[in-house]
Scaffold this motif. Structure first.
Motif, PDB file in Angstrom:
ATOM      1  N   GLY A 216       0.840  -1.209   0.000  1.00  0.00           N
ATOM      2  CA  GLY A 216       0.000   0.000   0.000  1.00  0.00           C
ATOM      3  C   GLY A 216       0.868   1.249   0.000  1.00  0.00           C
ATOM      4  O   GLY A 216       0.607   2.209  -0.735  1.00  0.00           O
ATOM      5  N   LYS A 217       1.922   1.219   0.795  1.00  0.00           N
ATOM      6  CA  LYS A 217       2.842   2.363   0.866  1.00  0.00           C
ATOM      7  C   LYS A 217       3.556   2.568  -0.481  1.00  0.00           C
ATOM      8  O   LYS A 217       3.592   3.669  -1.022  1.00  0.00           O
ATOM      9  N   GLU A 218       4.073   1.447  -0.996  1.00  0.00           N
ATOM     10  CA  GLU A 218       4.842   1.505  -2.254  1.00  0.00           C
ATOM     11  C   GLU A 218       3.982   2.052  -3.414  1.00  0.00           C
ATOM     12  O   GLU A 218       4.411   2.945  -4.151  1.00  0.00           O
ATOM     13  N   VAL A 219       2.768   1.543  -3.529  1.00  0.00           N
ATOM     14  CA  VAL A 219       1.914   1.966  -4.648  1.00  0.00           C
ATOM     15  C   VAL A 219       1.454   3.417  -4.459  1.00  0.00           C
ATOM     16  O   VAL A 219       1.394   4.197  -5.408  1.00  0.00           O
ATOM     17  N   MET A 220       1.187   3.794  -3.196  1.00  0.00           N
ATOM     18  CA  MET A 220       0.767   5.193  -2.957  1.00  0.00           C
ATOM     19  C   MET A 220       1.907   6.151  -3.289  1.00  0.00           C
ATOM     20  O   MET A 220       1.649   7.249  -3.828  1.00  0.00           O
ATOM     21  N   GLU A 221       3.137   5.755  -3.000  1.00  0.00           N
ATOM     22  CA  GLU A 221       4.293   6.603  -3.361  1.00  0.00           C
ATOM     23  C   GLU A 221       4.310   6.832  -4.875  1.00  0.00           C
ATOM     24  O   GLU A 221       4.537   7.942  -5.338  1.00  0.00           O
ATOM     25  N   ALA A 222       4.031   5.765  -5.617  1.00  0.00           N
ATOM     26  CA  ALA A 222       4.002   5.884  -7.080  1.00  0.00           C
ATOM     27  C   ALA A 222       2.837   6.769  -7.532  1.00  0.00           C
ATOM     28  O   ALA A 222       2.996   7.614  -8.419  1.00  0.00           O
ATOM     29  N   LEU A 233      -8.282   8.930  -1.487  1.00  0.00           N
ATOM     30  CA  LEU A 233      -7.766   7.558  -1.643  1.00  0.00           C
ATOM     31  C   LEU A 233      -8.859   6.596  -1.183  1.00  0.00           C
ATOM     32  O   LEU A 233      -9.380   6.731  -0.072  1.00  0.00           O
ATOM     33  N   TYR A 234      -9.183   5.638  -2.041  1.00  0.00           N
ATOM     34  CA  TYR A 234     -10.079   4.548  -1.641  1.00  0.00           C
ATOM     35  C   TYR A 234      -9.223   3.289  -1.570  1.00  0.00           C
ATOM     36  O   TYR A 234      -8.732   2.806  -2.603  1.00  0.00           O
ATOM     37  N   ALA A 235      -9.010   2.756  -0.360  1.00  0.00           N
ATOM     38  CA  ALA A 235      -8.192   1.550  -0.178  1.00  0.00           C
ATOM     39  C   ALA A 235      -9.102   0.395   0.208  1.00  0.00           C
ATOM     40  O   ALA A 235      -9.930   0.540   1.123  1.00  0.00           O
ATOM     41  N   HIS A 236      -8.923  -0.753  -0.436  1.00  0.00           N
ATOM     42  CA  HIS A 236      -9.802  -1.903  -0.193  1.00  0.00           C
ATOM     43  C   HIS A 236      -9.603  -2.541   1.180  1.00  0.00           C
ATOM     44  O   HIS A 236     -10.333  -3.468   1.518  1.00  0.00           O
ATOM     45  N   MET A 240      -3.622  -1.408   3.728  1.00  0.00           N
ATOM     46  CA  MET A 240      -3.097  -0.639   2.582  1.00  0.00           C
ATOM     47  C   MET A 240      -3.273   0.859   2.837  1.00  0.00           C
ATOM     48  O   MET A 240      -2.394   1.662   2.500  1.00  0.00           O
ATOM     49  N   GLY A 241      -4.382   1.231   3.474  1.00  0.00           N
ATOM     50  CA  GLY A 241      -4.612   2.639   3.806  1.00  0.00           C
ATOM     51  C   GLY A 241      -3.552   3.144   4.786  1.00  0.00           C
ATOM     52  O   GLY A 241      -3.047   4.269   4.653  1.00  0.00           O
ATOM     53  N   LEU A 242      -3.182   2.285   5.741  1.00  0.00           N
ATOM     54  CA  LEU A 242      -2.172   2.683   6.741  1.00  0.00           C
ATOM     55  C   LEU A 242      -0.796   2.831   6.092  1.00  0.00           C
ATOM     56  O   LEU A 242      -0.039   3.748   6.410  1.00  0.00           O
ATOM     57  N   GLY A 243      -0.484   1.942   5.166  1.00  0.00           N
ATOM     58  CA  GLY A 243       0.772   2.072   4.415  1.00  0.00           C
ATOM     59  C   GLY A 243       0.767   3.358   3.599  1.00  0.00           C
ATOM     60  O   GLY A 243       1.759   4.093   3.535  1.00  0.00           O
TER      61      GLY A 243
END
Ligand code: AHR
Length: 331
Positions: A216-222, A233-236, A240-243
Motif C-alpha cells: 500500500g505504501k509503495e503503490v501510494m508513493e508511485a 484515496l479509496y483503499a480496499h 493498505m490505507g495505513l501504508g
C-alpha cells in the motif's frame, strides 16, 4: 452417535449467540451428506489465505479459538497468499479423510477440480470469508462471509455525500486488494457503481496493493508521483490505507486533510487512524467468523440443511464513532 452430534450442534449455537455476531442468510440448499468420526469429534481441515493483514490475523485467531471452544479438531494450513498451496492443503485434507473442509479462497477462479475431488470423497466443503466463481454450486455446502459489493457501495455512498455540494472534479486513487480475489473484484465494482452517478468523480489511478501495508505504501508513493491533485484515496482494506498514510506523510501532505481516505475492515490500527483524523471513513468487514463457521460445520457433518449463503452483518464508522468504539474493539 446422533446424541453426540446434537450436543455439538447445540454447543455451536450457544457459541454463536455468545459472540453477538449477527448474520442474515438465504434459503437452504439440498440435503447434506456428512459423517462423524467414531469418537464423535469433528475434524476440520482449514486452509487460510495467509497473514497479509490485521484482518487476517484476527480471522485466524477467531477460527482457532472457536474450534477449541466447540471441541472441533482443527488442521490449520497457511497458504501464504498462494492458490497452489491452498489446492495442496485441500488435497491433503481429502487424503487425511477429515470430516469437513473449510477455506477462504485467495482468488475466485480455478477451484472446480479440487472441489470435485473433495465431493467425490464425500467431504463437505464450506467457503468462509471469500467466494469462488464455480458454476456448480453443489461443490460447496455454504458460503459464510461479508457482502463485499455492499461494502464498496457504502464507501461510494459516503464519498457522494461528502462532496454533494461541490461542483469541482474529484480525483480518486484506488488501492485494490489481491488481484482476482472476491473482495478486490466486488469492492471495486460496488464503489464504481455508486460514484458513476456523478461524472465529477474520476478514478485517476487504480492498482493492487495486495492487501498489505508495505505494498500500500509503495503503490501510494508511485501514485503521488504520477497523479497530480489527488483528492481521495479509496483503499480496499485498512492495512493498505495505513501504508498509504506513511507515503502521504513522507510526501509532506496531511492525510485526512490534503487527501481524504476511505478504507474497509475497521481493525484496531485502522480505527485509531480514523479517530486521529488521518482516515475519513471506514466500512466494517468482520473477521469474527469462527463461531458461525463451527456451528455450520457441525450441521453439515450431521447431514442437516444449512443456508446456501450466510451474510455477516456489518456497520460503518465515522471519526466520532471510531473514538467511541475503540476502547471496546476486539480486534
Ligand atoms: O477477504 C477479506 C479481506 O482480506 C480483508 O478485507 C483484508 O484485510 C484481508 O486481507
Amino acid at each position: 452417535m446422533f446424541r453426540k452430534v446434537s450436543a455439538f450442534v447445540l454447543a455451536g449455537v450457544i457459541a454463536t449467540a455468545m459472540t453477538g455476531c449477527g448474520s442474515t442468510s438465504t434459503p437452504a440448499t439440498g440435503t447434506d451428506s456428512g459423517k462423524v468420526a467414531d469418537d464423535g469429534k469433528i475434524t476440520m481441515g482449514f486452509s487460510q489465505v495467509g497473514a497479509e493483514s490485521g484482518w487476517r490475523t484476527a480471522n485466524t485467531k477467531s477460527v482457532q479459538e472457536s474450534a477449541k471452544a466447540a471441541g472441533v479438531e482443527l488442521k490449520f494450513s497457511d497458504a501464504q497468499q498462494k492458490q497452489e498451496n491452498q489446492i495442496k492443503a485441500i488435497r491433503s485434507f481429502v487424503q487425511q479423510k477429515v470430516d469437513v473442509i473449510a477455506f477462504s479462497p485467495v482468488v475466485e477462479s480455478g477451484w472446480d477440480t479440487v472441489l470435485k475431488e473433495a465431493q467425490n470423497a464425500k467431504i463437505p466443503v464450506i467457503l468462509t470469508d471469500r467466494a469462488v466463481d464455480s458454476a456448480d454450486k453443489t461443490l460447496y455446502k455454504t458460503f459464510l462471509g461479508s457482502d463485499f459489493v455492499e461494502e464498496g457501495k457504502k464507501a461510494g455512498q459516503w464519498l457522494v455525500e461528502e462532496y454533494k455540494d461541490s461542483k469541482d472534479p474529484v480525483n480518486i486513487v484506488e488501492l485494490q486488494g489481491t488481484t482476482g480475489s472476491a473482495p478486490a473484484n466486488d469492492r471495486k465494482a460496488g464503489f464504481a457503481e455508486v460514484i458513476a452517478a456523478d461524472p465529477k468523480f474520476k478514478i485517476a489511478a487504480s492498482q493492487t496493493g495486495d492487501f498489505t501495508r508495505a505494498k500500500g505504501k509503495e503503490v501510494m508513493e508511485a501514485f503521488l508521483k504520477s497523479t497530480p491533485d489527488i483528492d481521495v484515496l479509496y483503499a480496499h482494506n485498512d492495512d493498505m490505507g495505513l501504508g498509504a498514510i506513511e507515503a502521504i506523510e513522507g510526501a509532506g501532505k496531511v492525510p485526512g486533510k490534503d487527501i481524504k481516505i476511505i478504507t474497509i475492515d475497521a481493525v484496531k490500527d485502522g480505527m485509531q487512524a480514523l479517530a486521529d483524523g488521518k482516515i475519513s471513513y471506514i466500512v466494517e468487514c468482520s473477521p469474527l467468523l469462527g463461531p458461525q463457521l463451527m456451528d455450520l460445520a457441525k450441521k453439515v457433518v450431521a447431514g442437516e440443511q444449512v443456508p446456501a449463503r450466510v451474510v455477516t452483518e456489518e456497520t460503518t464508522f465515522t471519526q466520532e464513532q471510531a473514538k467511541e468504539a475503540l476502547p471496546t474493539r476486539q480486534y
